[in-house]
Design a protein around this motif. Sequence first.
Motif, PDB file in Angstrom:
ATOM      1  N   ASP A  11      22.022  45.218 -10.422  1.00  8.86           N
ATOM      2  CA  ASP A  11      21.506  45.370 -11.778  1.00  8.86           C
ATOM      3  C   ASP A  11      20.127  46.027 -11.797  1.00  8.86           C
ATOM      4  O   ASP A  11      19.553  46.245 -12.852  1.00  8.86           O
ATOM      5  CB  ASP A  11      21.463  44.026 -12.495  1.00  8.86           C
ATOM      6  N   GLY A  12      19.541  46.300 -10.607  1.00  9.35           N
ATOM      7  CA  GLY A  12      18.300  47.049 -10.537  1.00  9.35           C
ATOM      8  C   GLY A  12      17.048  46.277 -10.916  1.00  9.35           C
ATOM      9  O   GLY A  12      15.968  46.858 -10.958  1.00  9.35           O
ATOM     10  N   MET A  13      17.134  44.992 -11.193  1.00  2.58           N
ATOM     11  CA  MET A  13      15.937  44.271 -11.618  1.00  2.58           C
ATOM     12  C   MET A  13      15.141  43.787 -10.403  1.00  2.58           C
ATOM     13  O   MET A  13      15.685  43.120  -9.525  1.00  2.58           O
ATOM     14  CB  MET A  13      16.324  43.075 -12.495  1.00  2.58           C
ATOM     15  N   SER A  14      13.841  44.106 -10.366  1.00  2.00           N
ATOM     16  CA  SER A  14      13.050  43.702  -9.205  1.00  2.00           C
ATOM     17  C   SER A  14      12.672  42.223  -9.261  1.00  2.00           C
ATOM     18  O   SER A  14      12.484  41.591  -8.240  1.00  2.00           O
ATOM     19  CB  SER A  14      11.787  44.553  -9.088  1.00  2.00           C
ATOM     20  N   SER A  15      12.520  41.661 -10.464  1.00  3.27           N
ATOM     21  CA  SER A  15      12.265  40.223 -10.577  1.00  3.27           C
ATOM     22  C   SER A  15      13.615  39.522 -10.616  1.00  3.27           C
ATOM     23  O   SER A  15      14.372  39.690 -11.559  1.00  3.27           O
ATOM     24  CB  SER A  15      11.464  39.910 -11.842  1.00  3.27           C
ATOM     25  N   ARG A  16      13.900  38.733  -9.588  1.00  4.22           N
ATOM     26  CA  ARG A  16      15.229  38.145  -9.454  1.00  4.22           C
ATOM     27  C   ARG A  16      15.276  36.731 -10.017  1.00  4.22           C
ATOM     28  O   ARG A  16      14.294  35.995  -9.940  1.00  4.22           O
ATOM     29  CB  ARG A  16      15.645  38.076  -7.975  1.00  4.22           C
ATOM     30  N   LEU A  17      16.422  36.379 -10.562  1.00  9.89           N
ATOM     31  CA  LEU A  17      16.633  34.993 -10.957  1.00  9.89           C
ATOM     32  C   LEU A  17      16.894  34.193  -9.686  1.00  9.89           C
ATOM     33  O   LEU A  17      17.410  34.730  -8.709  1.00  9.89           O
ATOM     34  CB  LEU A  17      17.839  34.895 -11.892  1.00  9.89           C
ATOM     35  N   PRO A  18      16.545  32.889  -9.704  1.00 10.57           N
ATOM     36  CA  PRO A  18      16.808  32.099  -8.506  1.00 10.57           C
ATOM     37  C   PRO A  18      18.305  32.068  -8.197  1.00 10.57           C
ATOM     38  O   PRO A  18      19.140  32.027  -9.102  1.00 10.57           O
ATOM     39  CB  PRO A  18      16.305  30.707  -8.877  1.00 10.57           C
ATOM     40  N   VAL A  19      18.617  32.103  -6.912  1.00  7.59           N
ATOM     41  CA  VAL A  19      20.007  31.988  -6.493  1.00  7.59           C
ATOM     42  C   VAL A  19      20.493  30.595  -6.875  1.00  7.59           C
ATOM     43  O   VAL A  19      19.758  29.624  -6.695  1.00  7.59           O
ATOM     44  CB  VAL A  19      20.103  32.190  -4.961  1.00  7.59           C
ATOM     45  N   PRO A  20      21.709  30.473  -7.429  1.00  8.86           N
ATOM     46  CA  PRO A  20      22.173  29.140  -7.834  1.00  8.86           C
ATOM     47  C   PRO A  20      22.088  28.151  -6.681  1.00  8.86           C
ATOM     48  O   PRO A  20      22.416  28.490  -5.544  1.00  8.86           O
ATOM     49  CB  PRO A  20      23.630  29.382  -8.234  1.00  8.86           C
ATOM     50  N   GLY A  21      21.606  26.953  -6.999  1.00  4.16           N
ATOM     51  CA  GLY A  21      21.526  25.925  -5.970  1.00  4.16           C
ATOM     52  C   GLY A  21      20.247  25.957  -5.165  1.00  4.16           C
ATOM     53  O   GLY A  21      20.092  25.205  -4.204  1.00  4.16           O
ATOM     54  N   THR A  22      19.306  26.857  -5.505  1.00  6.57           N
ATOM     55  CA  THR A  22      18.036  26.884  -4.797  1.00  6.57           C
ATOM     56  C   THR A  22      16.914  26.511  -5.752  1.00  6.57           C
ATOM     57  O   THR A  22      17.063  26.607  -6.958  1.00  6.57           O
ATOM     58  CB  THR A  22      17.734  28.285  -4.235  1.00  6.57           C
ATOM     59  N   VAL A  23      15.786  26.058  -5.186  1.00 10.80           N
ATOM     60  CA  VAL A  23      14.609  25.801  -6.021  1.00 10.80           C
ATOM     61  C   VAL A  23      13.429  26.547  -5.429  1.00 10.80           C
ATOM     62  O   VAL A  23      13.295  26.659  -4.209  1.00 10.80           O
ATOM     63  CB  VAL A  23      14.259  24.296  -6.103  1.00 10.80           C
ATOM     64  N   ALA A  24      12.591  27.064  -6.318  1.00 10.03           N
ATOM     65  CA  ALA A  24      11.398  27.748  -5.848  1.00 10.03           C
ATOM     66  C   ALA A  24      10.396  26.721  -5.357  1.00 10.03           C
ATOM     67  O   ALA A  24      10.359  25.590  -5.847  1.00 10.03           O
ATOM     68  CB  ALA A  24      10.793  28.570  -6.982  1.00 10.03           C
TER      69      ALA A  24
END
Lengths: 208, 212
Positions: A60-73
């Motif tokens: 999708d070309g977006m440099s700011s990524r959503l967290p991968v499901p099941g992970t926490v920042a």
Amino acid sequence: MRKFLAYFLTFWALAVVAVVGVAGLRGSTSRKPPLEFFSDMDHQPKLRPQTTAKFAGFADGMSSRLPVPGTVARGSAFEASEFNTGKKADGSFVDAMPVPVNAALVARGRERFAIYCAPCHGAAGDGNGVTTKFGMAAVAKFHDERIIKMGDGEIYNTIANGKNLMLPYGDKLDPQDRWAVVAYVRALQLSRLGKKEEIPDAVRATLK
Amino acid sequence: MSDIFPKWTNKLPLMAGVVGAVLGVSVLAGITYYFTPKYTRVGYQPKQPVAFSHAIHAGQIGLDCRYCHNGVEKAWFSNIPAAATCMNCHSQVKKDSDKLQLVRDSFASGQSIPWVQIHKTPDYVYFNHSVHVNRGVSCVHCHGEIQKMDEVRHEKPLSMSFCLDCHRDPAAFVRPNELVTKLDWKNEGFDGKKAVHDWKVQPGQSCSTCHR
């Protein structure tokens, strides 16, 4: 000599007019991206936030990524504690906030409230913020008995996850700030519930 | 001998001198005037995909900048809000407006709106929003009067000398921290010199402050 100078100066004046005509003056409004005379190392192959990442290969070309499901920042509120969710272990809302309430917390809450809540709920929580003039409807009044009696955890939950027509504010307020806002909402409510006897004598004397 | 060069050639050095001087000065003047971010950047106002107006949202409605640019106090980067932020209101306000079609699409799909970035420092410069806005430096010094703009326009050059003009002497630019997003604030009796001294505001001037 004179003739030559006349020719030369005419030519020069025309050239200046042409350059200024084409290039314009400083600060004139332009739809075109800024010129780069020497682009040095202005554009390096690295990711900048919120841009389109051409080299990174994200579909999708977006440099700011959503967290991968099941992970926490790191540092994010993932623990299912009362502090993070406003809920007890059995899933019911906590009655009293799990953080110490002091002047600093209320002051912080007041500042955040003014930014994120007042546009709809109004500076005093009357549900008459500026957006209600433009079609925001059904904005809750914080001085309604239902909300006064509500546990702190339920208000916290409304802020974090939204409720009905109100969208969540959890992405803008971290847990500490959410509790700060809850504390300020409580302060607003108390400001209408005080009794005359509770006002210090010295202040009461000045009231009419 | 006398006929090889006609008489007017005696003036040739003088002519060359005049021509050279005029051209030289003009070219120099042109470079000084044009080869600077004051010309190249200031005035840049791209067409945005959605006709979003700061004059309505920040000016008329009076939203705080941080309602949308909520990362500006915490990060180097000042985020452009996601469509969800717009939908807080536009799920009810003007909810059928054509101008907001892209916003609704983006909210539904999660694909970001292709806003065109206006202000950008070169990649070899280290810039940081949070250090500035937590030290009483207002958005207005670097972005101009955004709250009056229907479309955002690049107002300031953001060149190295622009940064340094303030870093060398920030006293005229600091204000109480809670007023950083009040762009129309007028200084009435706030002592910037004292604040710089009391808060120990020391913007770096060494190269490694901004090139690291």
